[in-house]
Design a protein around this motif. Structure first.
Motif, PDB file in Angstrom:
ATOM      1  N   GLN A 105       0.850  -1.194   0.000  1.00 25.33           N
ATOM      2  CA  GLN A 105       0.000   0.000   0.000  1.00 25.33           C
ATOM      3  C   GLN A 105       0.884   1.242   0.000  1.00 25.33           C
ATOM      4  O   GLN A 105       1.724   1.404   0.881  1.00 25.33           O
ATOM      5  CB  GLN A 105      -0.907  -0.003   1.236  1.00 25.33           C
ATOM      6  N   VAL A 128      -3.229   1.810  -3.674  1.00 21.98           N
ATOM      7  CA  VAL A 128      -2.813   3.214  -3.629  1.00 21.98           C
ATOM      8  C   VAL A 128      -3.776   4.015  -2.767  1.00 21.98           C
ATOM      9  O   VAL A 128      -4.928   3.629  -2.563  1.00 21.98           O
ATOM     10  CB  VAL A 128      -2.734   3.819  -5.048  1.00 21.98           C
ATOM     11  N   SER A 129      -3.284   5.129  -2.264  1.00 21.80           N
ATOM     12  CA  SER A 129      -4.100   6.006  -1.422  1.00 21.80           C
ATOM     13  C   SER A 129      -4.378   7.304  -2.173  1.00 21.80           C
ATOM     14  O   SER A 129      -3.488   8.140  -2.331  1.00 21.80           O
ATOM     15  CB  SER A 129      -3.362   6.300  -0.101  1.00 21.80           C
ATOM     16  N   PHE A 157       0.736   7.265 -10.043  1.00 22.37           N
ATOM     17  CA  PHE A 157      -0.344   6.413 -10.536  1.00 22.37           C
ATOM     18  C   PHE A 157      -0.205   6.181 -12.041  1.00 22.37           C
ATOM     19  O   PHE A 157      -0.358   5.055 -12.529  1.00 22.37           O
ATOM     20  CB  PHE A 157      -1.694   7.063 -10.223  1.00 22.37           C
ATOM     21  N   CYS A 169      -7.514   0.815  -4.713  1.00 23.01           N
ATOM     22  CA  CYS A 169      -7.421   2.128  -4.082  1.00 23.01           C
ATOM     23  C   CYS A 169      -8.139   2.144  -2.745  1.00 23.01           C
ATOM     24  O   CYS A 169      -9.213   1.566  -2.604  1.00 23.01           O
ATOM     25  CB  CYS A 169      -8.021   3.185  -5.007  1.00 23.01           C
ATOM     26  N   SER A 171      -9.588   5.031  -0.164  1.00 22.98           N
ATOM     27  CA  SER A 171      -9.894   6.448   0.005  1.00 22.98           C
ATOM     28  C   SER A 171     -10.461   6.668   1.398  1.00 22.98           C
ATOM     29  O   SER A 171     -11.329   5.913   1.839  1.00 22.98           O
ATOM     30  CB  SER A 171     -10.906   6.923  -1.033  1.00 22.98           C
ATOM     31  N   LEU A 188     -12.773   8.631  -9.113  1.00 23.79           N
ATOM     32  CA  LEU A 188     -12.096   7.334  -9.002  1.00 23.79           C
ATOM     33  C   LEU A 188     -12.567   6.358 -10.072  1.00 23.79           C
ATOM     34  O   LEU A 188     -11.755   5.667 -10.697  1.00 23.79           O
ATOM     35  CB  LEU A 188     -12.329   6.741  -7.607  1.00 23.79           C
ATOM     36  N   PHE A 196     -11.840   0.476  -5.827  1.00 23.79           N
ATOM     37  CA  PHE A 196     -11.579   1.241  -4.624  1.00 23.79           C
ATOM     38  C   PHE A 196     -12.420   0.726  -3.474  1.00 23.79           C
ATOM     39  O   PHE A 196     -13.432   0.061  -3.649  1.00 23.79           O
ATOM     40  CB  PHE A 196     -11.838   2.738  -4.833  1.00 23.79           C
TER      41      PHE A 196
END
Length: 199
Positions: A105, A128-129, A157, A169, A171, A188, A196
């Motif tokens: 992450q 990913v954040s 990204f 993702c 969030s 997104l 996500f």
């Protein structure tokens, strides 16, 4: 001890995923919703080789699953050589024929071509954040100087995508960003076309 128990003619195994904080809370961002204290985030540290070796060996010896999640802080601060060593140890201690899964992450800001190619070649699953479009993401996800991290995150990204990596993702939705929920979802799903989850 973690393991499998007999169930009739088969075995029922517990699913154990190992979350490894190789750099503790050390991070290059200072997100204002982070639960780590800023002094912990600012302290450089990396897991010692002896600890890494013992961790991987004992996990693979006692767990019926072989799933590693590399977390932080920002795990890329450990450097590529750290993960190359981890892969070497995994292959050394894994049972023959057992597939090892590595997930990581990242906040994306340190992702470059070298990292992306390493992830692709080592078959890492990447999360990913990204909290949403620029004005939403930058409300909370700032660097140590208080500047928004959106541009750096999107650059990372795009590099991942160019190297054939399709990340998931995470969030974070806060009271401040909740009014923009539909805009976040559209960004997104439509703009980035990524899977996500929300926390």
């Amino acid at each position: 001890m973690v393991g499998c128990k007999p169930v009739g003619e088969e075995q029922e195994c517990q699913r154990i995923t190992l979350i490894v904080k190789a750099i503790g809370a050390f991070c290059n961002l200072k997100c204002n919703y982070c639960f780590f204290h800023e002094t912990e985030q600012a302290k450089p540290r990396i897991m010692q080789n002896e600890v890494l070796t013992k961790l991987i060996r004992e996990y693979l010896e006692h767990s019926p699953t072989n799933e590693f999640v590399w977390h932080g802080g920002e795990p890329l601060l450990a450097g590529i050589p750290f993960y190359q060593k981890a892969l070497e140890l995994q292959h050394q201690f894994a049972s023959s024929g057992n597939k090892i899964v590595n997930s990581l992450q990242t906040n994306l800001t340190l992702v470059n071509r070298q990292w992306a190619r390493f992830f692709r070649e080592a078959d890492f699953r990447i999360g990913v954040s990204i909290d949403g479009p620029k004005h939403v993401h930058n409300m909370h996800r700032v660097n140590t100087g208080g500047e928004g991290s959106f541009e750096a995150a999107i650059r990372g990204f795009e590099i991942l995508r160019e190297e054939g990596i399709n990340p998931g993702c995470i969030s974070v939705i806060t009271k401040k960003t909740l009014p923009f929920l539909i805009e976040i979802l559209n960004f997104l799903y439509h703009d980035l076309s990524i899977n996500f989850s929300f926390r």
